[in-house]
Design an enzyme around this catalytic site. Structure first.
Site, PDB file in Angstrom:
ATOM      1  N   CYS A 199       0.917  -9.347  -6.391  1.00  0.00           N
ATOM      2  CA  CYS A 199      -0.490  -8.346  -6.856  1.00  0.00           C
ATOM      3  C   CYS A 199       0.096  -6.908  -7.247  1.00  0.00           C
ATOM      4  O   CYS A 199      -0.874  -6.282  -7.733  1.00  0.00           O
ATOM      5  CB  CYS A 199      -1.489  -8.345  -5.878  1.00  0.00           C
ATOM      6  SG  CYS A 199      -2.274  -9.703  -5.080  1.00  0.00           S
ATOM      7  N   HIS A 218     -10.358  -8.622  -7.877  1.00  0.00           N
ATOM      8  CA  HIS A 218      -8.868  -8.480  -7.860  1.00  0.00           C
ATOM      9  C   HIS A 218      -8.017  -9.292  -9.012  1.00  0.00           C
ATOM     10  O   HIS A 218      -8.135 -10.780  -8.690  1.00  0.00           O
ATOM     11  CB  HIS A 218      -8.413  -8.866  -6.661  1.00  0.00           C
ATOM     12  CG  HIS A 218      -6.740  -8.648  -6.190  1.00  0.00           C
ATOM     13  ND1 HIS A 218      -5.821  -8.262  -6.962  1.00  0.00           N
ATOM     14  CD2 HIS A 218      -6.013  -8.561  -5.050  1.00  0.00           C
ATOM     15  CE1 HIS A 218      -4.810  -7.985  -6.457  1.00  0.00           C
ATOM     16  NE2 HIS A 218      -4.857  -8.220  -5.208  1.00  0.00           N
ATOM     17  N   HIS A 249      -4.867   0.473  -4.242  1.00  0.00           N
ATOM     18  CA  HIS A 249      -4.644  -0.814  -4.382  1.00  0.00           C
ATOM     19  C   HIS A 249      -6.231  -1.625  -4.003  1.00  0.00           C
ATOM     20  O   HIS A 249      -6.799  -2.267  -4.592  1.00  0.00           O
ATOM     21  CB  HIS A 249      -3.500  -1.702  -3.598  1.00  0.00           C
ATOM     22  CG  HIS A 249      -3.732  -2.911  -3.913  1.00  0.00           C
ATOM     23  ND1 HIS A 249      -3.308  -3.534  -5.140  1.00  0.00           N
ATOM     24  CD2 HIS A 249      -3.472  -4.038  -2.975  1.00  0.00           C
ATOM     25  CE1 HIS A 249      -3.100  -4.770  -4.991  1.00  0.00           C
ATOM     26  NE2 HIS A 249      -3.175  -5.241  -3.618  1.00  0.00           N
ATOM     27  N   LYS A 300     -11.256  -2.169  -8.275  1.00  0.00           N
ATOM     28  CA  LYS A 300     -11.579  -3.556  -7.720  1.00  0.00           C
ATOM     29  C   LYS A 300     -13.097  -4.009  -7.116  1.00  0.00           C
ATOM     30  O   LYS A 300     -13.643  -4.999  -7.169  1.00  0.00           O
ATOM     31  CB  LYS A 300     -10.474  -4.052  -6.657  1.00  0.00           C
ATOM     32  CG  LYS A 300      -9.284  -4.182  -7.016  1.00  0.00           C
ATOM     33  CD  LYS A 300      -8.103  -4.902  -6.011  1.00  0.00           C
ATOM     34  CE  LYS A 300      -7.083  -4.923  -6.483  1.00  0.00           C
ATOM     35  NZ  LYS A 300      -6.001  -3.647  -6.683  1.00  0.00           N
ATOM     36  N   PHE A 354       1.673  -9.798  -1.999  1.00  0.00           N
ATOM     37  CA  PHE A 354       2.232 -10.530  -1.066  1.00  0.00           C
ATOM     38  C   PHE A 354       3.823 -10.359  -1.243  1.00  0.00           C
ATOM     39  O   PHE A 354       4.325 -10.463  -2.423  1.00  0.00           O
ATOM     40  CB  PHE A 354       2.020 -12.031  -1.440  1.00  0.00           C
ATOM     41  CG  PHE A 354       0.739 -12.404  -0.589  1.00  0.00           C
ATOM     42  CD1 PHE A 354      -0.063 -11.608   0.123  1.00  0.00           C
ATOM     43  CD2 PHE A 354       0.121 -13.960  -0.950  1.00  0.00           C
ATOM     44  CE1 PHE A 354      -1.411 -11.763   0.606  1.00  0.00           C
ATOM     45  CE2 PHE A 354      -1.042 -14.091  -0.169  1.00  0.00           C
ATOM     46  CZ  PHE A 354      -1.967 -13.093   0.297  1.00  0.00           C
ATOM     47  N   GLU A 400      -3.392   0.858   3.780  1.00  0.00           N
ATOM     48  CA  GLU A 400      -3.192   1.492   2.483  1.00  0.00           C
ATOM     49  C   GLU A 400      -3.783   3.208   3.173  1.00  0.00           C
ATOM     50  O   GLU A 400      -3.051   3.858   2.590  1.00  0.00           O
ATOM     51  CB  GLU A 400      -3.911   1.083   1.590  1.00  0.00           C
ATOM     52  CG  GLU A 400      -3.846   2.077   0.211  1.00  0.00           C
ATOM     53  CD  GLU A 400      -4.370   1.207  -1.113  1.00  0.00           C
ATOM     54  OE1 GLU A 400      -5.165   0.326  -0.836  1.00  0.00           O
ATOM     55  OE2 GLU A 400      -3.749   1.604  -2.166  1.00  0.00           O
TER      56      GLU A 400
END
Length: 413
Positions: free
Chosen positions: A164, A342, A305, A337, A401, A316
């Site tokens: 991502c 996403h 993010h 988002k 990831f 975050e």
């Protein structure tokens, strides 16, 4: 002294618009692109919602034969790239100039639709039924190759993958290539079209996805809200034209923003969970700020993010607090988002386009669905409504990831 990099073009395919003006107008209006999935049965899945692209016409960009060869992720990539190239005026450049233009168009998962279709064909009719275009159709670098061929761009051309964080890594790596003199212009972006039954099942079984919140899909993506459940899968593409500043001036291209700095790190902690204290992301952000030649006090806006997973959002914010300290509560934050879901490998690029629009227009888009800020996150200035704001420098962060982190610092042109 490093060569300075500016943004001279943008293109987007998203659940809330398939061009930059529509995308930006939708974000400012707080319009959600999340709805129920209609493309396949969802009765046995843990989530039945997604942010899909519904109004993209691939026939505007390629022939029916080409469209059959390439997957949806490549369709989106080319569509966004065409808009970006036109905005930057690169289509008017000569053959010699095009030899210094590269393309770093990436995807986190590739052509999932082509994989599924060809495997099903092989299982049903045998391996001789597999298309001879299977391999070029699924290779992750297919979009970069296609865009380069379309315009005769002969600079560095390839793709990278960091889950991502892919789109943001594409931008950072492209800026690095320009700084190093490997290219004068880079077509940089990310794309994803992975909303398929098996991927939704996989993410759902990992307990990573949100469900329709109180029966309303548009309320499901809710970064930083106390009742966030997980992320909503989205699809689309974002492409930016990055260019060495003096090169842009010589050909009369308008600079939309400055790529001040970038930072790339890895958590080295866990395959799917972020570092619990956001250490890797904080390091990436610190390096981006340092490379921009500024201090943390110069950052006026953060586009995070912000997947709306409980662990991810907390890690975050801890990363931001490590970098900005108590001043974090005074820095506006808005999560793209919350409206587009996403986009996985396309997320960072599409969200960076929102940042460039903010720098250009001095306006911040809202984060929707933040009904009650999670008190565990501490004091935050999450933008709830469209807001005019002076933004000199903005930070864009992505994580994926594998523990991959990438941060950008962009400035007003």
């Amino acid at each position: 002294m490093p060569r300075r990099v500016v943004v001279t073009g943008m293109g987007v395919v998203s659940p809330v618009g398939v061009d930059v003006p529509t995308f930006w107008e939708s974000l400012l209006a707080g319009r959600s692109g999340v709805s129920y999935i209609r493309e396949f049965p969802t009765d046995k899945l843990r989530s039945d919602i997604a942010a899909s692209v519904s109004d993209f016409d691939v026939s505007r960009y390629m022939s029916p034969k080409e469209a059959e060869v390439y997957g949806r992720v490549t369709h989106f990539s080319l569509g966004a790239a065409v808009e970006a190239v036109l905005m930057a005026g690169l289509d008017k450049e000569s053959g010699a100039a095009r030899s210094r233009v590269g393309c770093l168009m990436s995807t986190g998962m590739g052509s999932v639709d082509i994989f599924e279709e060809q495997i099903a064909r092989s299982n049903e009719r045998g391996p001789r039924a597999v298309s001879p275009y299977f391999v070029p159709g699924v290779m992750p670098n297919g979009a970069a190759a296609l865009i380069s061929m379309r315009y005769g761009f002969m600079g560095p051309s390839y793709s990278l993958a960091s889950a991502c964080a892919t789109g943001t890594h594409s931008i950072a790596t492209s800026a690095l290539l320009i700084e190093a003199g490997e290219a004068d212009v880079m077509i940089a972006g990310g794309a994803e079209a992975a909303t398929r039954m098996n991927t939704v099942a996989g993410f759902g079984n990992a307990r990573a996805l949100s469900k329709a919140f109180e029966g309303d899909p548009t309320r499901a993506s809710r970064p930083f809200d106390k009742r966030r459940q997980g992320f909503v899968m989205g699809e689309g593409a974002g492409v930016l034209v990055l260019e060495e500043e003096e090169h842009a001036k010589r050909r009369g291209a308008k600079a939309l923003a400055v790529v001040g700095g970038f930072g790339m790190t890895t958590d080295a902690e866990h395959l799917t969970r972020p570092h619990p204290e956001g250490l890797g992301l904080a390091l990436a952000l610190e390096r981006a700020i340092q490379r921009a030649g500024i201090g943390p006090e110069a950052i006026d806006y953060i586009n995070p993010h912000a997947t709306s997973t409980p662990q991810g959002d907390l890690a975050e914010i801890l990363a931001f607090r490590r970098v900005f300290g108590e001043r974090l509560s005074q820095i506006p934050i808005s999560a793209t988002k919350s409206m587009i879901g996403h986009l996985l490998g396309g997320a960072g690029a599409a969200e960076t386009i929102a940042v460039v629009c903010s720098l250009r227009d001095q306006v911040l888009h809202p984060s929707i669905n933040v009904d009650e800020l999670d008190p565990e996150l501490g004091a935050l200035d999450v933008v709830r409504d469209r807001r005019a704001a002076p933004v000199g420098w903005a930070a864009k962060c992505s994580a994926g990831f594998g523990g991959h982190n990438c941060a950008l610092v962009l400035g007003k042109a």
